[in-house]
Design a protein around this motif. Structure first.
Motif, PDB file in Angstrom:
ATOM      1  N   THR A   2       4.392  -4.832   7.500  1.00 51.97           N
ATOM      2  CA  THR A   2       5.244  -3.671   7.721  1.00 51.97           C
ATOM      3  C   THR A   2       4.460  -2.385   7.487  1.00 51.97           C
ATOM      4  O   THR A   2       3.723  -2.274   6.514  1.00 51.97           O
ATOM      5  N   SER A   3       4.618  -1.429   8.408  1.00 55.60           N
ATOM      6  CA  SER A   3       3.992  -0.117   8.262  1.00 55.60           C
ATOM      7  C   SER A   3       5.057   0.958   8.415  1.00 55.60           C
ATOM      8  O   SER A   3       5.709   1.046   9.457  1.00 55.60           O
ATOM      9  N   LEU A   4       5.239   1.775   7.382  1.00 54.35           N
ATOM     10  CA  LEU A   4       6.240   2.833   7.391  1.00 54.35           C
ATOM     11  C   LEU A   4       5.581   4.155   7.041  1.00 54.35           C
ATOM     12  O   LEU A   4       4.887   4.264   6.023  1.00 54.35           O
ATOM     13  N   LEU A   5       5.798   5.140   7.879  1.00 52.68           N
ATOM     14  CA  LEU A   5       5.332   6.492   7.610  1.00 52.68           C
ATOM     15  C   LEU A   5       6.558   7.345   7.317  1.00 52.68           C
ATOM     16  O   LEU A   5       7.514   7.350   8.099  1.00 52.68           O
ATOM     17  N   ILE A   6       6.545   8.023   6.196  1.00 48.72           N
ATOM     18  CA  ILE A   6       7.640   8.911   5.822  1.00 48.72           C
ATOM     19  C   ILE A   6       7.166  10.328   6.111  1.00 48.72           C
ATOM     20  O   ILE A   6       6.260  10.823   5.448  1.00 48.72           O
ATOM     21  N   ASP A   7       7.737  10.921   7.128  1.00 52.13           N
ATOM     22  CA  ASP A   7       7.366  12.234   7.643  1.00 52.13           C
ATOM     23  C   ASP A   7       5.978  12.190   8.293  1.00 52.13           C
ATOM     24  O   ASP A   7       5.224  11.242   8.096  1.00 52.13           O
ATOM     25  N   THR A   8       5.660  13.221   9.090  1.00 55.24           N
ATOM     26  CA  THR A   8       4.436  13.180   9.895  1.00 55.24           C
ATOM     27  C   THR A   8       3.519  14.368   9.687  1.00 55.24           C
ATOM     28  O   THR A   8       2.439  14.410  10.266  1.00 55.24           O
ATOM     29  N   GLY A   9       3.921  15.349   8.910  1.00 58.42           N
ATOM     30  CA  GLY A   9       3.101  16.539   8.741  1.00 58.42           C
ATOM     31  C   GLY A   9       3.225  17.487   9.919  1.00 58.42           C
ATOM     32  O   GLY A   9       4.076  17.323  10.798  1.00 58.42           O
ATOM     33  N   PHE A  10       2.368  18.500   9.939  1.00 61.10           N
ATOM     34  CA  PHE A  10       2.379  19.527  10.987  1.00 61.10           C
ATOM     35  C   PHE A  10       1.846  18.994  12.313  1.00 61.10           C
ATOM     36  O   PHE A  10       1.088  18.028  12.339  1.00 61.10           O
ATOM     37  N   GLU A  11       2.187  19.685  13.386  1.00 60.53           N
ATOM     38  CA  GLU A  11       1.626  19.373  14.693  1.00 60.53           C
ATOM     39  C   GLU A  11       0.435  20.300  14.939  1.00 60.53           C
ATOM     40  O   GLU A  11       0.569  21.393  15.487  1.00 60.53           O
ATOM     41  N   LYS A  25       0.861  -1.175   0.000  1.00 59.72           N
ATOM     42  CA  LYS A  25       0.000   0.000   0.000  1.00 59.72           C
ATOM     43  C   LYS A  25       0.900   1.228   0.000  1.00 59.72           C
ATOM     44  O   LYS A  25       1.856   1.297   0.757  1.00 59.72           O
ATOM     45  N   LEU A  26       0.577   2.200  -0.831  1.00 60.04           N
ATOM     46  CA  LEU A  26       1.307   3.464  -0.877  1.00 60.04           C
ATOM     47  C   LEU A  26       0.262   4.569  -0.912  1.00 60.04           C
ATOM     48  O   LEU A  26      -0.624   4.565  -1.762  1.00 60.04           O
ATOM     49  N   CYS A  27       0.362   5.494   0.041  1.00 60.29           N
ATOM     50  CA  CYS A  27      -0.676   6.506   0.175  1.00 60.29           C
ATOM     51  C   CYS A  27      -0.063   7.838   0.583  1.00 60.29           C
ATOM     52  O   CYS A  27       0.644   7.923   1.582  1.00 60.29           O
ATOM     53  N   SER A  28      -0.329   8.881  -0.198  1.00 60.27           N
ATOM     54  CA  SER A  28       0.058  10.237   0.183  1.00 60.27           C
ATOM     55  C   SER A  28      -1.026  10.774   1.107  1.00 60.27           C
ATOM     56  O   SER A  28      -2.166  10.990   0.683  1.00 60.27           O
ATOM     57  N   ILE A  29      -0.692  10.966   2.369  1.00 58.75           N
ATOM     58  CA  ILE A  29      -1.662  11.427   3.357  1.00 58.75           C
ATOM     59  C   ILE A  29      -1.738  12.950   3.367  1.00 58.75           C
ATOM     60  O   ILE A  29      -2.806  13.524   3.539  1.00 58.75           O
ATOM     61  N   ALA A  30      -0.598  13.611   3.173  1.00 61.84           N
ATOM     62  CA  ALA A  30      -0.561  15.073   3.136  1.00 61.84           C
ATOM     63  C   ALA A  30       0.640  15.512   2.312  1.00 61.84           C
ATOM     64  O   ALA A  30       1.656  14.826   2.271  1.00 61.84           O
ATOM     65  N   SER A  31       0.502  16.689   1.676  1.00 64.01           N
ATOM     66  CA  SER A  31       1.642  17.249   0.958  1.00 64.01           C
ATOM     67  C   SER A  31       1.472  18.753   0.831  1.00 64.01           C
ATOM     68  O   SER A  31       0.374  19.289   0.946  1.00 64.01           O
ATOM     69  N   GLY A  32       2.587  19.428   0.632  1.00 61.83           N
ATOM     70  CA  GLY A  32       2.573  20.871   0.435  1.00 61.83           C
ATOM     71  C   GLY A  32       2.143  21.646   1.658  1.00 61.83           C
ATOM     72  O   GLY A  32       2.621  21.395   2.766  1.00 61.83           O
ATOM     73  N   SER A  33       1.196  22.561   1.485  1.00 58.09           N
ATOM     74  CA  SER A  33       0.792  23.459   2.573  1.00 58.09           C
ATOM     75  C   SER A  33       0.067  22.749   3.706  1.00 58.09           C
ATOM     76  O   SER A  33      -0.098  23.311   4.781  1.00 58.09           O
ATOM     77  N   SER A  34      -0.353  21.490   3.494  1.00 63.58           N
ATOM     78  CA  SER A  34      -0.996  20.733   4.572  1.00 63.58           C
ATOM     79  C   SER A  34       0.005  19.848   5.310  1.00 63.58           C
ATOM     80  O   SER A  34      -0.383  19.014   6.130  1.00 63.58           O
ATOM     81  N   GLY A  35       1.294  20.018   5.050  1.00 60.27           N
ATOM     82  CA  GLY A  35       2.331  19.187   5.673  1.00 60.27           C
ATOM     83  C   GLY A  35       2.719  18.080   4.723  1.00 60.27           C
ATOM     84  O   GLY A  35       2.156  17.946   3.642  1.00 60.27           O
ATOM     85  N   ASN A  36       3.677  17.284   5.127  1.00 66.10           N
ATOM     86  CA  ASN A  36       4.174  16.212   4.264  1.00 66.10           C
ATOM     87  C   ASN A  36       4.141  14.892   5.010  1.00 66.10           C
ATOM     88  O   ASN A  36       4.697  14.778   6.108  1.00 66.10           O
ATOM     89  N   CYS A  37       3.501  13.892   4.392  1.00 63.86           N
ATOM     90  CA  CYS A  37       3.313  12.626   5.067  1.00 63.86           C
ATOM     91  C   CYS A  37       2.924  11.562   4.042  1.00 63.86           C
ATOM     92  O   CYS A  37       1.934  11.728   3.324  1.00 63.86           O
ATOM     93  N   ILE A  38       3.704  10.490   3.963  1.00 64.15           N
ATOM     94  CA  ILE A  38       3.446   9.402   3.024  1.00 64.15           C
ATOM     95  C   ILE A  38       3.485   8.083   3.782  1.00 64.15           C
ATOM     96  O   ILE A  38       4.378   7.855   4.597  1.00 64.15           O
ATOM     97  N   PHE A  39       2.537   7.205   3.497  1.00 65.28           N
ATOM     98  CA  PHE A  39       2.503   5.881   4.109  1.00 65.28           C
ATOM     99  C   PHE A  39       2.877   4.834   3.074  1.00 65.28           C
ATOM    100  O   PHE A  39       2.417   4.884   1.927  1.00 65.28           O
ATOM    101  N   ALA A  40       3.711   3.875   3.484  1.00 64.77           N
ATOM    102  CA  ALA A  40       4.029   2.709   2.667  1.00 64.77           C
ATOM    103  C   ALA A  40       3.944   1.497   3.582  1.00 64.77           C
ATOM    104  O   ALA A  40       4.479   1.517   4.694  1.00 64.77           O
ATOM    105  N   GLY A  41       3.254   0.463   3.146  1.00 65.72           N
ATOM    106  CA  GLY A  41       3.133  -0.692   4.015  1.00 65.72           C
ATOM    107  C   GLY A  41       2.708  -1.952   3.295  1.00 65.72           C
ATOM    108  O   GLY A  41       2.223  -1.908   2.158  1.00 65.72           O
TER     109      GLY A  41
END
Length: 90
Positions: free
Chosen positions: A24-33, A4-20
């Motif tokens: 295995t579950s991997l999150l690349i970056d977490t976006g804004f707090e 599974k590959l999913c762009s959860i957020a990008s650009g002005s909403s933060g950056n966060c991509i899931f691959a799993g």
């Protein structure tokens, strides 16, 4: 095994991509707090059947739009990884 590959957020909403996969579950970056980013991430995890306790998080670099939710995810059980050289960024 399907991936599974999913762009959860990008650009002005933060950056966060899931691959799993099923194991295995991997999150690349977490976006804004902020609440909106957390709710978006939480909703994606529910849809993808991802638990923070089974999640590895790789932070690409130390900017708030990439690392904002790392502390919260760590408190929820995720393992956080980042190049130690990244600490050189303000």
């Amino acid at each position: 095994m399907a991936m599974k590959l999913c762009s959860i957020a990008s650009g002005s909403s933060g950056n966060c991509i899931f691959a799993g996969t099923e194991t295995t579950s991997l999150l690349i970056d977490t976006g804004f707090e902020n609440r909106e980013s957390w709710e978006t991430l939480r909703d994606a995890f529910l849809k993808l059947s991802v638990s923070c306790k089974d999640l590895d998080v790789f932070l690409t670099h130390k900017h708030h739009d990439h690392t904002g939710l790392a502390g919260r995810l760590a408190r929820e059980g995720a393992r956080i990884f980042m190049n130690p050289e990244e600490d050189r960024h303000p």
